[in-house]
Design an enzyme around this catalytic site. Structure first.
Site, mmCIF file in Angstrom:
data_model
loop_
_atom_site.group_PDB
_atom_site.id
_atom_site.type_symbol
_atom_site.label_atom_id
_atom_site.label_comp_id
_atom_site.label_asym_id
_atom_site.label_seq_id
_atom_site.Cartn_x
_atom_site.Cartn_y
_atom_site.Cartn_z
ATOM 1 N N ARG A 40 66.363 40.389 31.728
ATOM 2 C CA ARG A 40 66.662 40.626 30.318
ATOM 3 C C ARG A 40 66.312 39.457 29.410
ATOM 4 O O ARG A 40 65.631 39.628 28.418
ATOM 5 C CB ARG A 40 68.154 40.953 30.170
ATOM 6 C CG ARG A 40 68.545 41.406 28.778
ATOM 7 C CD ARG A 40 70.033 41.718 28.683
ATOM 8 N NE ARG A 40 70.475 42.676 29.679
ATOM 9 C CZ ARG A 40 71.739 43.048 29.833
ATOM 10 N NH1 ARG A 40 72.679 42.515 29.051
ATOM 11 N NH2 ARG A 40 72.082 43.922 30.760
ATOM 12 N N HIS A 86 63.149 51.624 29.532
ATOM 13 C CA HIS A 86 64.188 50.650 29.189
ATOM 14 C C HIS A 86 65.490 51.373 28.847
ATOM 15 O O HIS A 86 65.730 51.723 27.687
ATOM 16 C CB HIS A 86 63.716 49.804 27.999
ATOM 17 C CG HIS A 86 64.474 48.516 27.838
ATOM 18 N ND1 HIS A 86 64.389 47.473 28.731
ATOM 19 C CD2 HIS A 86 65.334 48.105 26.865
ATOM 20 C CE1 HIS A 86 65.137 46.471 28.321
ATOM 21 N NE2 HIS A 86 65.739 46.822 27.197
ATOM 22 N N TYR A 130 62.047 55.302 9.104
ATOM 23 C CA TYR A 130 61.289 55.023 7.888
ATOM 24 C C TYR A 130 60.081 54.122 8.132
ATOM 25 O O TYR A 130 59.268 53.937 7.224
ATOM 26 C CB TYR A 130 62.188 54.351 6.839
ATOM 27 C CG TYR A 130 63.322 55.218 6.365
ATOM 28 C CD1 TYR A 130 63.080 56.460 5.775
ATOM 29 C CD2 TYR A 130 64.640 54.793 6.511
ATOM 30 C CE1 TYR A 130 64.132 57.260 5.341
ATOM 31 C CE2 TYR A 130 65.698 55.584 6.084
ATOM 32 C CZ TYR A 130 65.439 56.817 5.502
ATOM 33 O OH TYR A 130 66.486 57.609 5.070
#
Length: 846
Positions: A40, A86, A130
């Protein structure tokens, strides 16, 4: 309870294991920590990516969202990454995607974003529904050839798909874009760098596997932040590259402008990396309102899409320097703590610059090897098919007849294999061929393709059989990346001007600096040593230990910057006033905190950098007779740990250094009393890492003692001083100009009385000399005290040395400097100790 039912307390608990709670907690925590570290928080040294970065880019690759495609909704990319590779929160994936697209976070953004992806003011990006994104062209270089078995793949989290363990990475992304992350018990913070510089350093390491960090820093000047700004000082950069850790000070770029009569303003145009501009402006305003910063009349943020512009207007009559220093102290500087921690073979490791590039080169070597094996297999398969097609074309009528007479495709394949010894793949291909392939034009195309495939097989075979060929491919591909994507450095490196040195409080004066073999150093005012007559014993100048000896004495001004050249070919920069001032009888202080000298490294020559002008050179001579010239510009910004001045061969030492202007003559003198004079232009200018060219042809057991630069019309004399304290002056006009690398002319007779030559200097009649013996005796005398004689003479005694002592160093004090240093001209001369007289000899010219 029924007697048939056993008592639970009597049942053996075979599935229960007794463990100590502290052992279980320890192992579980270690497992968790390693999961965070490897899976990670830390980047892989090979491609510079954490798993989330790698999975986002691979998901975009699989989706076909390349730099040539249209932008795709960020929510779509996040969804594909989360669903296939993931299995973590979508916000974490989107935050990573956003950072990959920010040009103020990434030196070379890997994602091309469209929409609001945040700002330097700390504004968050718009929601993923967006914004749109696609891969940036440079990101595709990380994935290049991933479909050619160049890297290993592993199963994804649910075993449905395969994902790469690492990307092929056609450039050293770990250094280029940097990385930051916090794991369990450790963290990484790697700054970004300039792509062109990193590639040049990688190629340097490939060409020179023994390259040091200093060699690599000839290419990688330091971090190159996307927001520009300035790095203050070079020591922290060197520490970070040498050890993997360092604290780099980053200062905003700003300038002071006069915008109204008697009023000035400070305009900030670049900010330190990761600085929050809005928060910085807010804090400056708070300090102004609280009176911590005085003299500010207005503060505005005029930044736009073209760049940063924060204006601090000063009041009329305000001291802008005070305002600037307050801003620097609290707002315009930031420390970047470098921790070059990355995963090497799955284990966290702090790496130096050299080690980081070594790991990357090893990765690319493996990638290119596997790709070449893959391409070779493909090429051999194609050549095999083409060989079958060529055979079929040559026997077109029989092949067509055989196929037409076969019952079905299977029978046709078997017949072809039996008739022409085709393989199954060849026969299958021929059966599926169209009759149009039998035309003469098609035949020519097959032959041309076969020749191309054979050439490709030969090329790939040579790559796999030759390490040099393979490394050559890596270098060529790196150069292509550099040509395509490299740009100019954004972050400048400036000297540390913020440290208070109290230099103005230190008087400017002429001093003697004394250094010993055991690296003791001190300075003493020149006026402590009155001029004496020739041949005096002198007075104590340093109290050296029994096993120590003086190696160098030289004159300097307390405010001079000095270049200190050592016998091992390195050069250090030093401010004279940094050397402690001590009395005549003091030993001095250890130089370990002033110059980082290696064991056995001695200062052999000093150059005053104030003497540098345009088009001037540092000219050096070595003990084995080599001479080299390097431009003065190559000796700017020297680290405290020094830099290489000359690449010496084994057993050789740097002896002397002069500053020359390109039009002078060079005179090399040897310990055996020989000299050679030749035109400076015979020694071409070369880099610091060069060894140099032959200057004088040395006789057996002879060595170079010194170097002098002179002008033909200067009217100077050559002063020669020997180890036993004898010396002479001879007009330089008596040393005719020869070609470089000759035996030279006899200058002085050495022998048992004189001993070998210690030093040579070009002097004027009204100059002064300072001579120091190995045991610390020092003599200051006038040049005109030493008689002027011809070449090939014995000379006279210039310094009386006791038995077991010897002249260690000689320095020239020009007339102007000597006059400034003398407070009283009425000095008393010591008794003159004459030698046997000046002995003339008609020695042959060699």
């Amino acid at each position: 309870m029924s007697s048939d039912v056993p008592d639970p307390t009597d049942v053996e608990a075979r599935a229960v294991e007794n463990v100590r709670i502290e052992d279980e907690m320890e192992q579980s925590y270690i497992d968790y920590a390693m999961s965070v570290i490897a899976g990670r928080a830390l980047p892989d040294v090979r491609d510079g990516l954490k798993p989330v970065h790698r999975r986002i880019l691979y998901a975009m690759h699989e989706m076909g969202v390349s730099s040539g495609s249209s932008h795709r909704k960020s929510s779509s990319i996040v969804g594909e990454t989360m669903g296939d590779y993931h299995p973590h929160g979508d916000s974490a994936i989107y935050d990573t995607l956003v950072r990959l697209a920010q040009d103020f976070s990434m030196r070379y953004p890997l994602v091309d974003g469209q929409g609001n992806f945040g700002s330097m003011d700390g504004d968050p990006a718009a929601a993923p529904r967006y914004t749109e994104a696609r891969m940036a062209p440079v990101a595709e270089e990380l994935l290049e050839d991933i479909d050619k078995d160049t890297v290993d793949f592993s199963a994804n989290y649910d075993d449905r798909l395969q994902e790469p363990d690492v990307l092929p990475a056609a450039f050293p992304n770990l250094l280029v874009n940097g990385s930051s992350g916090i794991a369990v018990g450790m963290s990484t913070n790697i700054p970004p760098h300039n792509l062109g510089e990193v590639i040049d350093a990688t190629i340097e390491l490939i060409d020179n596997p023994d390259a040091t960090v200093e060699d690599l820093m000839e290419h990688v000047k330091g971090p190159d932040f996307p927001t520009g700004a300035n790095i203050v000082g070079r020591d922290a950069i060197y520490s970070a590259y040498k050890t993997g850790r360092g604290r780099v000070r980053v200062r905003a770029e700003f300038e002071v402008e006069e915008w109204k009569k008697d009023r000035e303003r400070i305009v900030i145009t670049e900010l330190p990396y990761q600085a929050n501009k809005a928060r910085m402006v807010e804090r400056i305003a708070e300090d102004v309102n609280e009176g911590l910063i005085e003299g500010v009349s207005d503060l505005r943020d005029e930044s736009d899409r073209d760049g940063v512009r924060v204006v601090v207007e000063c009041k009329r009559g305000a001291n802008v320097e005070v305002v600037k220093n307050r801003l620097l102290e609290n707002h315009l500087e930031k420390t970047f703590g470098v921790i070059n921690l990355a995963l090497v073979d799955g284990q966290p490791q702090v790496l130096s610059l050299r080690e980081t590039l070594e790991e990357y080169v090893a990765h690319r070597r493996e990638v290119v090897r596997r790709r070449s094996e893959y391409d070779l297999e493909e090429a051999e398969d194609r050549a095999h098919i083409l060989e079958g097609r060529l055979t079929a074309v040559e026997n077109a009528d029989d092949v067509v007849e055989l196929i037409r007479n076969s019952e079905d495709r299977s029978a046709a394949r078997e017949a072809l294999q039996e008739a022409y010894d085709f393989s199954e793949a060849q026969s299958e291909h021929i059966v599926r061929m169209q009759l149009g392939s039998l035309t003469s034009m098609e035949t020519a195309e097959i032959e041309d393709e076969y020749e191309e495939v054979q050439a490709e097989i030969e090329r790939l075979t040579s790559i796999l059989e030759s390490e040099q060929e393979l490394l050559g491919v890596i270098k060529d591909e790196l150069r292509e990346i550099k040509d395509e994507y490299a740009d100019d450095r954004r972050t400048s490196i400036v000297e540390d001007q913020g440290t208070v040195t109290h230099e103005d409080l230190i008087p400017e004066e002429e001093v003697f600096v004394v250094m010993t073999e055991d690296d003791y150093v001190k300075r003493m005012p020149i006026e402590n040593f009155d001029p004496q007559g020739r041949g005096g014993k002198g007075i104590i100048g340093a109290d050296v230990k029994d096993d120590d000896r003086v190696t160098t004495v030289f004159r300097a001004n307390t405010h001079d910057y000095l270049l200190c050249f050592t016998n091992q070919g390195k050069v250090y920069q030093l401010k004279t006033y940094e050397i402690p001032e001590m009395g005549r009888t003091a030993r001095g202080k250890s130089a370990v905190n002033i110059l980082d000298l290696d064991p056995g490294e001695d200062i052999t020559a000093i150059v005053d950098t104030d003497a540098f002008g345009e088009d001037e050179y540092v000219t050096m001579a070595t003990r084995h007779g080599y001479v080299k010239r390097t431009t003065g510009d190559d000796f700017e910004n020297i680290r405290t740990t020094g830099i290489i001045a000359a690449d010496l061969e084994e057993g050789d030492e740097l002896v002397d250094v002069e500053v020359t202007d390109g039009s002078q003559d060079l005179v090399i003198a040897t310990e055996g009393g020989m000299t050679i004079r030749f035109d400076e232009s015979e020694v071409r200018s070369m880099g610091r890492n060069a060894r140099g060219v032959n200057g004088i042809k040395l006789q057996e057991d002879d060595a170079v003692a010194g170097l002098v630069a002179t002008d033909e019309e200067d009217g100077q004399a050559l002063l020669t001083v020997t180890r036993n304290g004898y010396g002479k002056r001879t007009r330089l006009s008596e040393y005719r100009t020869q070609s470089r690398y000759g035996k030279g002319l006899i200058d002085i007779k050495t022998g048992e009385r004189n001993g070998p030559v210690t030093a040579v200097k070009a002097v004027d009649d009204d100059d002064q000399l300072v001579m120091m013996s190995e045991r610390g005796q020092i003599v200051r005398t006038r040049v005109d005290e030493i008689s002027e004689v011809g070449r090939n003479t014995m000379g006279v005694i210039v310094m009386a040395v006791e038995d077991g002592d010897a002249v260690a160093s000689v320095d020239d004090i020009p007339a102007a400097a000597a006059a400034d240093a003398e407070a009283d001209d009425g000095d008393e001369a010591n008794d003159e100790v004459e030698a046997d007289g000046e002995v003339e000899a008609d020695g042959d010219e060699n």
